[in-house]
Design a protein around this motif. Structure first.
Motif, PDB file in Angstrom:
ATOM      1  N   ASP A 147      -7.790  20.037 -42.658  1.00 43.60           N
ATOM      2  CA  ASP A 147      -7.224  21.372 -42.783  1.00 43.60           C
ATOM      3  C   ASP A 147      -8.028  22.264 -43.718  1.00 43.60           C
ATOM      4  O   ASP A 147      -7.738  23.446 -43.853  1.00 43.60           O
ATOM      5  CB  ASP A 147      -5.774  21.277 -43.296  1.00 43.60           C
ATOM      6  CG  ASP A 147      -4.836  20.709 -42.228  1.00 43.60           C
ATOM      7  OD1 ASP A 147      -5.235  20.730 -41.048  1.00 43.60           O
ATOM      8  OD2 ASP A 147      -3.736  20.244 -42.592  1.00 43.60           O
ATOM      9  N   ALA A 148      -9.011  21.727 -44.417  1.00 42.41           N
ATOM     10  CA  ALA A 148      -9.797  22.506 -45.364  1.00 42.41           C
ATOM     11  C   ALA A 148     -10.605  23.566 -44.627  1.00 42.41           C
ATOM     12  O   ALA A 148     -11.113  23.327 -43.537  1.00 42.41           O
ATOM     13  CB  ALA A 148     -10.724  21.588 -46.157  1.00 42.41           C
ATOM     14  N   PRO A 149     -10.733  24.771 -45.204  1.00 41.38           N
ATOM     15  CA  PRO A 149     -11.500  25.835 -44.544  1.00 41.38           C
ATOM     16  C   PRO A 149     -12.996  25.562 -44.597  1.00 41.38           C
ATOM     17  O   PRO A 149     -13.483  24.834 -45.463  1.00 41.38           O
ATOM     18  CB  PRO A 149     -11.139  27.076 -45.361  1.00 41.38           C
ATOM     19  CG  PRO A 149     -10.826  26.545 -46.726  1.00 41.38           C
ATOM     20  CD  PRO A 149     -10.165  25.207 -46.494  1.00 41.38           C
ATOM     21  N   THR A 150     -13.722  26.141 -43.674  1.00 41.98           N
ATOM     22  CA  THR A 150     -15.174  26.044 -43.659  1.00 41.98           C
ATOM     23  C   THR A 150     -15.745  27.107 -44.586  1.00 41.98           C
ATOM     24  O   THR A 150     -15.508  28.302 -44.395  1.00 41.98           O
ATOM     25  CB  THR A 150     -15.727  26.244 -42.238  1.00 41.98           C
ATOM     26  OG1 THR A 150     -15.139  25.269 -41.370  1.00 41.98           O
ATOM     27  CG2 THR A 150     -17.238  26.093 -42.217  1.00 41.98           C
ATOM     28  N   MET A 151     -16.483  26.695 -45.608  1.00 40.54           N
ATOM     29  CA  MET A 151     -17.031  27.604 -46.621  1.00 40.54           C
ATOM     30  C   MET A 151     -18.439  28.044 -46.208  1.00 40.54           C
ATOM     31  O   MET A 151     -19.446  27.452 -46.594  1.00 40.54           O
ATOM     32  CB  MET A 151     -17.062  26.910 -47.986  1.00 40.54           C
ATOM     33  CG  MET A 151     -15.707  26.392 -48.456  1.00 40.54           C
ATOM     34  SD  MET A 151     -14.548  27.745 -48.778  1.00 40.54           S
ATOM     35  CE  MET A 151     -15.343  28.516 -50.187  1.00 40.54           C
ATOM     36  N   VAL A 189     -22.774  18.565 -50.418  1.00 44.24           N
ATOM     37  CA  VAL A 189     -22.261  19.943 -50.476  1.00 44.24           C
ATOM     38  C   VAL A 189     -21.919  20.433 -49.068  1.00 44.24           C
ATOM     39  O   VAL A 189     -20.857  21.030 -48.843  1.00 44.24           O
ATOM     40  CB  VAL A 189     -23.289  20.877 -51.147  1.00 44.24           C
ATOM     41  CG1 VAL A 189     -22.897  22.340 -50.956  1.00 44.24           C
ATOM     42  CG2 VAL A 189     -23.412  20.565 -52.631  1.00 44.24           C
ATOM     43  N   ALA A 190     -22.816  20.170 -48.090  1.00 41.35           N
ATOM     44  CA  ALA A 190     -22.548  20.571 -46.710  1.00 41.35           C
ATOM     45  C   ALA A 190     -21.303  19.886 -46.168  1.00 41.35           C
ATOM     46  O   ALA A 190     -20.492  20.492 -45.457  1.00 41.35           O
ATOM     47  CB  ALA A 190     -23.754  20.256 -45.826  1.00 41.35           C
ATOM     48  N   GLY A 214     -15.190  21.751 -43.743  1.00 39.88           N
ATOM     49  CA  GLY A 214     -13.863  21.895 -43.162  1.00 39.88           C
ATOM     50  C   GLY A 214     -13.748  21.063 -41.892  1.00 39.88           C
ATOM     51  O   GLY A 214     -14.096  19.883 -41.866  1.00 39.88           O
ATOM     52  N   THR A 215     -13.295  21.690 -40.811  1.00 39.31           N
ATOM     53  CA  THR A 215     -13.124  20.980 -39.534  1.00 39.31           C
ATOM     54  C   THR A 215     -14.399  20.951 -38.699  1.00 39.31           C
ATOM     55  O   THR A 215     -14.449  20.275 -37.679  1.00 39.31           O
ATOM     56  CB  THR A 215     -12.024  21.653 -38.699  1.00 39.31           C
ATOM     57  OG1 THR A 215     -12.381  23.021 -38.457  1.00 39.31           O
ATOM     58  CG2 THR A 215     -10.685  21.602 -39.429  1.00 39.31           C
ATOM     59  N   ALA A 267     -21.518  22.496 -39.448  1.00 36.75           N
ATOM     60  CA  ALA A 267     -21.911  22.552 -40.854  1.00 36.75           C
ATOM     61  C   ALA A 267     -23.203  21.792 -41.105  1.00 36.75           C
ATOM     62  O   ALA A 267     -24.106  22.281 -41.800  1.00 36.75           O
ATOM     63  CB  ALA A 267     -20.789  21.987 -41.729  1.00 36.75           C
ATOM     64  N   GLN A 268     -23.312  20.601 -40.529  1.00 37.16           N
ATOM     65  CA  GLN A 268     -24.528  19.820 -40.714  1.00 37.16           C
ATOM     66  C   GLN A 268     -25.711  20.500 -40.034  1.00 37.16           C
ATOM     67  O   GLN A 268     -26.840  20.444 -40.534  1.00 37.16           O
ATOM     68  CB  GLN A 268     -24.334  18.405 -40.169  1.00 37.16           C
ATOM     69  CG  GLN A 268     -25.396  17.413 -40.590  1.00 37.16           C
ATOM     70  CD  GLN A 268     -25.475  17.198 -42.079  1.00 37.16           C
ATOM     71  OE1 GLN A 268     -26.569  17.105 -42.640  1.00 37.16           O
ATOM     72  NE2 GLN A 268     -24.327  17.114 -42.754  1.00 37.16           N
TER      73      GLN A 268
END
Length: 401
Positions: free
Chosen positions: A11-15, A129-130, A135-136, A141-142
């Protein structure tokens, strides 16, 4: 408790601001590394280096980075260290200064050791960090993170054309400015990283208990096979990135400057493949993309040594894109195989596997001296065929069980 922790992470947001910042840091870090192959044609002539010595320089750079990455990754999995990000960039700055003023082969080797150490320090924490900012969207992200590094590596031919051909070896001093920018940028990222660690201490403990179990035989086999596949892919990239420029000069009669544009086509296509491979893996499956990238590039790689010059760039664009489409995917796939060991995974996949692939630079350089550049290009063309072994990897659903 385990399911709740997993839901909380999902559920964490993508930063995105952190992802783009660490991607830029990755670009600057790998640009430092790209300086080394970029200056090869200059050093080869000014210091009268053999192809074997060129291979040893590449070996020193990549092996320092690769051997130390799992070490730093193992340590920071237990005790995350945000300060290592700017510290690694500072080590690369020292290496740039040494390379710019190196009077002989041995000082060049010493200088690239500092650059390799800086990379070894950066990569495990950069990957963490990535991961924390994803997030989801793990694949995306990678991909954002890795595309920064691949873009930095892809700049090597342009560095040769724009900096080292007109300025010579002393042109490496220009990159000390980039290193200073990198130190400042990564200090900012480290601040966010440190605050995130403090705010999520309880969650980190839950992750630690979740990842404490023994790895199954299937997972161990998959990780070893994954490292081998990255190893084979790295040998191919070593042949193209370090020696194809010499093959173009010798076989097709190109100048140093002209040869760089052909190698750049391969590398920039790899950047695009790295970026698009992540979202494709989120949709179609990581194991499927890994399989497709190796098998799909194999027929084109086999053709490359025999085509006329006019077909080299089209083939390079296709090979680079397809082969690199699994670049970021292998990291995410391995992270799911070994949850909670983000730094170790980065060290094994991005570090150790690629560094063992750097052995290829030495072996290929020796083969070039003993036989010919044409021989090593033919040898490299068969390496993507090893991708057929990716069929043995477990499917995504079973990989995370």
């Amino acid at each position: 408790m385990q399911a709740a922790a997993k839901t909380k992470v999902l559920d964490a947001p993508t930063m995105y601001r952190i992802l783009f910042a660490i991607s830029l840091g990755h670009f600057l870090n790998d640009s430092m590394q790209a300086v080394v192959p970029a200056v090869f044609p200059i050093l080869e002539r000014s210091m009268s280096l053999s192809y074997t010595q060129v291979g040893w320089i590449a070996f020193a750079l990549n092996m320092t980075s690769s051997i130390m990455q799992p070490v730093f990754g193992f340590y920071t999995d237990k005790k995350p260290a945000p300060f290592l990000l700017p510290l690694g960039m500072f080590s690369s700055l020292l290496g740039m200064l040494g390379l710019a003023f190196a009077p002989n082969f041995y000082v060049v080797i010493l200088s690239v050791l500092f650059i390799g150490l800086g990379s070894a320090v950066f990569h495990p924490e950069g990957a963490r960090v990535a991961y924390m900012a994803a997030g989801t969207k793990r694949g995306l992200a990678q991909a954002i993170y890795q595309v920064g590094g691949n873009t930095g590596n892809a700049m090597a031919p342009l560095f040769t054309v724009l900096i080292f051909v007109p300025l010579g070896q002393i042109g490496a001093t220009w990159f000390t400015g980039l290193a200073v920018i990198g130190v400042i940028l990564l200090s900012y990222v480290s601040g966010w990283y440190k605050r995130e660690l403090t705010a999520g201490a309880a969650r980190a403990k839950k992750k630690g208990t979740q990842s404490g179990g023994e790895l199954s035989r299937q997972v161990k086999f998959a990780v070893v096979l994954l490292i081998f596949l990255v190893f084979a892919r790295s040998w191919y990239s070593a042949g193209i990135g370090n020696f194809y420029q010499f093959y173009l000069i010798e076989h097709y009669g190109l100048s140093i400057k002209s040869a760089q544009y052909y190698v750049f086509a391969f590398m920039i296509a790899g950047v695009l493949g790295t970026f698009f491979g992540g979202p494709l893996a989120d949709r179609f499956g990581k194991r499927n993309i890994i399989l497709l990238s190796m098998i799909g590039s194999a027929p084109l790689a086999l053709l490359l040594p025999y085509v006329p010059l006019m077909l080299v760039v089209p083939l390079f664009l296709c090979i680079g894109f397809i082969l690199s489409s699994s670049f970021s995917v292998t990291v995410v796939y391995a992270q799911e195989l070994m949850p909670g060991k983000v730094g170790m995974v980065s060290g094994l996949i991005v570090g150790l596997a690629f560094g063992m692939g750097a052995l290829g630079a030495v072996v290929l350089g020796k083969l070039a001296d003993l036989y010919s550049l044409g021989f090593i290009m033919t040898f490299c063309s068969f390496l993507p065929l090893l991708g057929v072994l990716s069929w043995l990897l477990p499917k995504d659903a079973s990989a995370v069980k």
